[in-house]
Design an enzyme around this catalytic site. Sequence first.
Site, PDB file in Angstrom:
ATOM      1  N   ASP A  54     -21.880  68.271 -67.135  1.00 25.49           N
ATOM      2  CA  ASP A  54     -23.316  68.272 -66.836  1.00 25.49           C
ATOM      3  C   ASP A  54     -23.593  68.944 -65.500  1.00 25.49           C
ATOM      4  O   ASP A  54     -23.071  68.538 -64.459  1.00 25.49           O
ATOM      5  CB  ASP A  54     -23.847  66.840 -66.797  1.00 25.49           C
ATOM      6  CG  ASP A  54     -25.338  66.805 -66.514  1.00 25.49           C
ATOM      7  OD1 ASP A  54     -26.120  67.044 -67.451  1.00 25.49           O
ATOM      8  OD2 ASP A  54     -25.719  66.549 -65.350  1.00 25.49           O
ATOM      9  N   TYR A  59     -28.317  72.223 -58.462  1.00 19.91           N
ATOM     10  CA  TYR A  59     -27.067  71.778 -57.849  1.00 19.91           C
ATOM     11  C   TYR A  59     -26.432  72.940 -57.078  1.00 19.91           C
ATOM     12  O   TYR A  59     -25.778  73.818 -57.636  1.00 19.91           O
ATOM     13  CB  TYR A  59     -26.089  71.270 -58.902  1.00 19.91           C
ATOM     14  CG  TYR A  59     -26.522  70.036 -59.651  1.00 19.91           C
ATOM     15  CD1 TYR A  59     -27.598  69.255 -59.226  1.00 19.91           C
ATOM     16  CD2 TYR A  59     -25.854  69.632 -60.803  1.00 19.91           C
ATOM     17  CE1 TYR A  59     -27.996  68.130 -59.926  1.00 19.91           C
ATOM     18  CE2 TYR A  59     -26.231  68.496 -61.506  1.00 19.91           C
ATOM     19  CZ  TYR A  59     -27.303  67.751 -61.056  1.00 19.91           C
ATOM     20  OH  TYR A  59     -27.682  66.622 -61.763  1.00 19.91           O
ATOM     21  N   LYS A  85     -30.182  71.920 -66.972  1.00 16.89           N
ATOM     22  CA  LYS A  85     -31.510  71.343 -66.831  1.00 16.89           C
ATOM     23  C   LYS A  85     -32.561  72.415 -66.575  1.00 16.89           C
ATOM     24  O   LYS A  85     -32.236  73.545 -66.183  1.00 16.89           O
ATOM     25  CB  LYS A  85     -31.511  70.312 -65.688  1.00 16.89           C
ATOM     26  CG  LYS A  85     -30.462  69.210 -65.901  1.00 16.89           C
ATOM     27  CD  LYS A  85     -30.391  68.253 -64.736  1.00 16.89           C
ATOM     28  CE  LYS A  85     -29.348  67.172 -64.994  1.00 16.89           C
ATOM     29  NZ  LYS A  85     -27.978  67.700 -64.905  1.00 16.89           N
ATOM     30  N   GLY A 227     -24.769  57.516 -62.430  1.00 16.38           N
ATOM     31  CA  GLY A 227     -25.009  56.642 -61.290  1.00 16.38           C
ATOM     32  C   GLY A 227     -24.442  55.245 -61.475  1.00 16.38           C
ATOM     33  O   GLY A 227     -24.999  54.271 -60.951  1.00 16.38           O
ATOM     34  N   SER A 231     -24.386  54.940 -56.232  1.00 20.46           N
ATOM     35  CA  SER A 231     -24.178  55.824 -55.081  1.00 20.46           C
ATOM     36  C   SER A 231     -22.906  55.503 -54.313  1.00 20.46           C
ATOM     37  O   SER A 231     -22.800  55.811 -53.125  1.00 20.46           O
ATOM     38  CB  SER A 231     -25.382  55.780 -54.124  1.00 20.46           C
ATOM     39  OG  SER A 231     -26.558  56.191 -54.780  1.00 20.46           O
ATOM     40  N   GLY A 232     -21.941  54.879 -54.962  1.00 16.29           N
ATOM     41  CA  GLY A 232     -20.685  54.538 -54.309  1.00 16.29           C
ATOM     42  C   GLY A 232     -20.664  53.157 -53.684  1.00 16.29           C
ATOM     43  O   GLY A 232     -19.637  52.716 -53.167  1.00 16.29           O
ATOM     44  N   PRO A 237     -18.503  49.015 -50.192  1.00 15.00           N
ATOM     45  CA  PRO A 237     -19.787  48.555 -49.630  1.00 15.00           C
ATOM     46  C   PRO A 237     -19.810  48.459 -48.122  1.00 15.00           C
ATOM     47  O   PRO A 237     -20.807  48.012 -47.542  1.00 15.00           O
ATOM     48  CB  PRO A 237     -19.915  47.162 -50.259  1.00 15.00           C
ATOM     49  CG  PRO A 237     -18.507  46.686 -50.428  1.00 15.00           C
ATOM     50  CD  PRO A 237     -17.699  47.925 -50.743  1.00 15.00           C
TER      51      PRO A 237
END
Length: 332
Positions: A54, A59, A85, A227, A231-232, A237
């Site tokens: 994708d 990008y 896209k 996702g 976002s990781g 964390p």
Amino acid sequence: MRADEPVALGRTDLRVTRLGLGLASLGGLFAPVSDDDAARTIDRAWHLGVRLFDTAPVYGYGRSERRAGAALGRRPRAEYALCTKVGRLIVPGGGDTQPIWADPPPGVGPRRDYSYAGVMRSVEDSLERLGLDRIDVLHVHDPDEDFPVAVSDAYRALAELRARGAVGAVSIGVNHAPVAARYLREAEAPGPDCVMLAGRYNLLDQSGLDELLPLCAARGVAVMAAGVYQSGLLADPRPGAPHGYATVPAELARRVAGWHDVCRRWDVPPTAAAVRFPFGHPAVASVVVGARTPDEVDGTARMLAHPVPAGFWAAARAAGLLPARVPTPDGA
């Protein structure tokens, strides 16, 4: 579950793999990636059996598409599904720039355009950058940026391309589930074939279940879940880690800590739970995860294949981390 497991893409004739490779990082998302590293990353995904890729014009302002085409152009065209896209043209002096792209090509930038003519031009430009003869899945990118035009002019263009076989499936790529549900309801029949939903169906956010996923299941619309690592944040964390949060809200931090606790008790890496979770819903065909190195591709494939004990999801539910209405991969 294996990365190379094939699955039908909803009601279309396309087949994709359970794991898809998102190519935003290979366009220079947040940090530069060399041509060689991009090629090696796509090569490793191919070696692991990944056959869903994708990309998008925005990008890296065309860089991701060019790298995708260079790496995939030597592969048998019938053996993979390529998504890109529409909605932003990459043009000289384009002013809709974003600071998230490292070292973008000079002199060009994105310009929002969901018009019929803009979509047709975008497809021509993408095919030229890709060096390929067709696009398998074409997403309307962020239709909420100009919803009335995106759901009328852009969809009409994509539906025409689908009718004449120039694209295999019409889709939308969204960050907000209500936008996607509205698009499915308002687009002229038969409507989109699939939806790429980013960040709204994962361990920390199940808002896609409110309306969108049931609607997709009822209509035979396939969902590509992106996702999934929030976002990781689920992977790392710690404050200052590259998860996109300057400050993690207290309630979100509490839920992340809860997932890490359950994962420790059941010996399941949080990323393994994250990449497996979306498949609990029957509408989800694939999970699309980005990578900027071959090792990152390897890691995601390992996590998808990592055993998740039968009682893990029930334990997460008992800990208050998943509402009763949320389906899980083992049905718990």
